[in-house]
Structure formats: structure tokens, C-alpha cells
Write a protein that holds these residues in place. Sequence first.
Motif, PDB file in Angstrom:
ATOM      1  N   ASN A 140      20.410 -25.447  25.807  1.00  0.00           N
ATOM      2  CA  ASN A 140      21.416 -24.440  26.147  1.00  0.00           C
ATOM      3  C   ASN A 140      21.115 -23.860  27.541  1.00  0.00           C
ATOM      4  O   ASN A 140      20.059 -23.253  27.752  1.00  0.00           O
ATOM      5  CB  ASN A 140      21.402 -23.321  25.112  1.00  0.00           C
ATOM      6  CG  ASN A 140      22.553 -22.352  25.296  1.00  0.00           C
ATOM      7  OD1 ASN A 140      23.171 -22.277  26.350  1.00  0.00           O
ATOM      8  ND2 ASN A 140      22.858 -21.599  24.251  1.00  0.00           N
ATOM      9  N   PRO A 141      22.002 -24.028  28.510  1.00  0.00           N
ATOM     10  CA  PRO A 141      21.748 -23.525  29.871  1.00  0.00           C
ATOM     11  C   PRO A 141      21.652 -22.002  29.947  1.00  0.00           C
ATOM     12  O   PRO A 141      21.142 -21.458  30.926  1.00  0.00           O
ATOM     13  CB  PRO A 141      22.946 -24.046  30.672  1.00  0.00           C
ATOM     14  CG  PRO A 141      24.011 -24.319  29.660  1.00  0.00           C
ATOM     15  CD  PRO A 141      23.301 -24.741  28.410  1.00  0.00           C
ATOM     16  N   SER A 204      23.225 -19.553  39.655  1.00  0.00           N
ATOM     17  CA  SER A 204      23.109 -20.987  39.408  1.00  0.00           C
ATOM     18  C   SER A 204      24.053 -21.422  38.293  1.00  0.00           C
ATOM     19  O   SER A 204      24.750 -22.438  38.411  1.00  0.00           O
ATOM     20  CB  SER A 204      21.664 -21.344  39.046  1.00  0.00           C
ATOM     21  OG  SER A 204      21.558 -22.709  38.686  1.00  0.00           O
ATOM     22  N   LEU A 205      24.107 -20.646  37.207  1.00  0.00           N
ATOM     23  CA  LEU A 205      24.987 -20.973  36.083  1.00  0.00           C
ATOM     24  C   LEU A 205      26.455 -20.826  36.472  1.00  0.00           C
ATOM     25  O   LEU A 205      27.313 -21.598  36.042  1.00  0.00           O
ATOM     26  CB  LEU A 205      24.679 -20.065  34.889  1.00  0.00           C
ATOM     27  CG  LEU A 205      23.301 -20.236  34.252  1.00  0.00           C
ATOM     28  CD1 LEU A 205      23.096 -19.212  33.139  1.00  0.00           C
ATOM     29  CD2 LEU A 205      23.140 -21.644  33.680  1.00  0.00           C
ATOM     30  N   VAL A 210      29.048 -22.852  34.184  1.00  0.00           N
ATOM     31  CA  VAL A 210      28.522 -22.723  32.820  1.00  0.00           C
ATOM     32  C   VAL A 210      28.841 -21.344  32.256  1.00  0.00           C
ATOM     33  O   VAL A 210      29.145 -21.191  31.074  1.00  0.00           O
ATOM     34  CB  VAL A 210      26.993 -22.952  32.805  1.00  0.00           C
ATOM     35  CG1 VAL A 210      26.420 -22.648  31.429  1.00  0.00           C
ATOM     36  CG2 VAL A 210      26.685 -24.387  33.202  1.00  0.00           C
ATOM     37  N   LEU A 211      28.782 -20.325  33.117  1.00  0.00           N
ATOM     38  CA  LEU A 211      28.957 -18.950  32.656  1.00  0.00           C
ATOM     39  C   LEU A 211      29.549 -18.109  33.781  1.00  0.00           C
ATOM     40  O   LEU A 211      29.084 -18.167  34.918  1.00  0.00           O
ATOM     41  CB  LEU A 211      27.596 -18.366  32.241  1.00  0.00           C
ATOM     42  CG  LEU A 211      27.573 -16.913  31.789  1.00  0.00           C
ATOM     43  CD1 LEU A 211      28.243 -16.777  30.420  1.00  0.00           C
ATOM     44  CD2 LEU A 211      26.131 -16.407  31.710  1.00  0.00           C
ATOM     45  N   SER A 212      30.562 -17.317  33.447  1.00  0.00           N
ATOM     46  CA  SER A 212      31.124 -16.400  34.436  1.00  0.00           C
ATOM     47  C   SER A 212      30.351 -15.085  34.388  1.00  0.00           C
ATOM     48  O   SER A 212      29.766 -14.721  33.368  1.00  0.00           O
ATOM     49  CB  SER A 212      32.599 -16.128  34.135  1.00  0.00           C
ATOM     50  OG  SER A 212      32.740 -15.354  32.962  1.00  0.00           O
ATOM     51  N   GLU A 213      30.356 -14.360  35.500  1.00  0.00           N
ATOM     52  CA  GLU A 213      29.638 -13.088  35.549  1.00  0.00           C
ATOM     53  C   GLU A 213      30.252 -12.075  34.595  1.00  0.00           C
ATOM     54  O   GLU A 213      29.542 -11.285  33.972  1.00  0.00           O
ATOM     55  CB  GLU A 213      29.645 -12.540  36.980  1.00  0.00           C
ATOM     56  CG  GLU A 213      28.807 -11.292  37.139  1.00  0.00           C
ATOM     57  CD  GLU A 213      28.532 -10.948  38.588  1.00  0.00           C
ATOM     58  OE1 GLU A 213      28.301  -9.765  38.863  1.00  0.00           O
ATOM     59  OE2 GLU A 213      28.535 -11.872  39.419  1.00  0.00           O
ATOM     60  N   ASN A 214      31.559 -12.086  34.433  1.00  0.00           N
ATOM     61  CA  ASN A 214      32.223 -11.146  33.530  1.00  0.00           C
ATOM     62  C   ASN A 214      31.774 -11.352  32.083  1.00  0.00           C
ATOM     63  O   ASN A 214      31.563 -10.385  31.342  1.00  0.00           O
ATOM     64  CB  ASN A 214      33.742 -11.294  33.629  1.00  0.00           C
ATOM     65  CG  ASN A 214      34.299 -10.718  34.913  1.00  0.00           C
ATOM     66  OD1 ASN A 214      33.657  -9.880  35.558  1.00  0.00           O
ATOM     67  ND2 ASN A 214      35.480 -11.159  35.306  1.00  0.00           N
TER      68      ASN A 214
END
Length: 232
Positions: A140-141, A204-205, A210-214
Motif C-alpha cells: 500500500n503506497p 511523491s504520492l 495515488v493520493l490527493s492532498e484534500n
Amino acid sequence: TTLFRSVWVCLVGGVARNGKNNVFYKLKEIFNKDLIGVGCAAHILNNAVQTATDTLPIDVQVIIEKIFQHFYIYTVRVHVLKEFCEFVNIEYKTVLGHSKTRWLSLFPALTRLIDMFDGLKSYFLSIDKCPILIKDFFNNPLSYLILIFLQIQCELFFTCIKSVEAKDISIIEVKYYVESITKKIESRKNENFFTSKEQEVLNSLRDEAVLSENTYIKYRNTFYHTCLEYIK
């Protein structure tokens, strides 16, 4: 004497302190005073961070314990792990466990997992019949970012719990420490507090979609809200 005539503090009982068969109720009967029931601050703070940890998308506490049990008393596995640590150029350290009843165990166990992350990841993803929870965790990243975030929060609670457990501390001092950690959590929540390491991993993500900051901020805010709600 004047102080004890005007202020009565009773360090007993659970949150509700219901019923008549408890020390709190009996003291009220004996002294005929409006006692102020105060729970154990260390217990409250420990439960707060444990409850908030359960809101995160990864069950870090379960992962820590499963990794610990995998190596506990298995010297052959430890020897192989040492080789993987050497291969990825990190220093081997003994894997630590964590128990919900040991108030100060989460922070050091979490820190050790972060220190050993690359070696542990290489080890587990290389072995046959890797426990599925551990395999999913290392694949899982988000895992490393969640560990970094939780470590920052646990350090705050670790320091505060050690302070309120100090010898000969007064209830006034305990109140100060609890209010202090509450203000710090509120400040982190309101100001979107990020460490440089946390921001680096998040960037990086985000770059890898892979993932938004929100989305990540929602995880953080839920954690902070749960902590504050439990303590208050």
C-alpha cells in the motif's frame, strides 16, 4: 486547610461513575460534599490517541503486533531480516511490539517500524506465505505516509503522558498538561500543520496520482477531531 475546605477532587472511577457501590459515591456520602470526579489523565490520553488511530485507513496497531509476533522467538527469521537490512543499507534494530494496555508502547514501536521500514518491506515481500495483512500493508503506497503522520502525533501524547505520570504531580499541573495538548492538537488541525518529511512523502504520492492532498487532510482532520472529542 482552606483549599481542602473549598475544593474536593476525587481521582476515582470511570467516566460515568454511576451507581452506589464505588469509592466516589461513598466519599460523597462520608464528606457530604460536591466532589469533582477526575479520571486518570494518562488513561484518558492513551485512549484518545488509540481511538483516533482507529480512524486512519490503515490499522497500524494490528500491523505492529503482527510484525512483532512474526519475529518473536524466531531467531532464524531475525537472521534473515538482518541480511535484508544490510542489503538495503539500514541498521538492524530489534522489532518492538505494542499493547493497548501499555500506555507508552505505541510511540517507540511505531518509530522502530519507520526506522526498519525498507528492510522489513524487502523481507516480507520476498518470503513465501507472507501474512496477507502485512503483504497488503507493504504494498500500500499510503502506509509510510500514515506511519509518519501517526509518529508525529504519538510523540506529542508520549511526552504528555510521561509528564502527567510524574511523581508528586498536582491535579492543577495535570489540568495544565491536558489543556496544553488539547491546544496543540487544535492548532495542528486549524493550521494544517505538516512536517517537511510528511510533505515530502505526500508530494511523491500526489505526483504519482495515488493520493490527493484534500483526501489526506480529511484523514488528518478526522484523527484530530476524534482526539479532541475524546479528551473533552
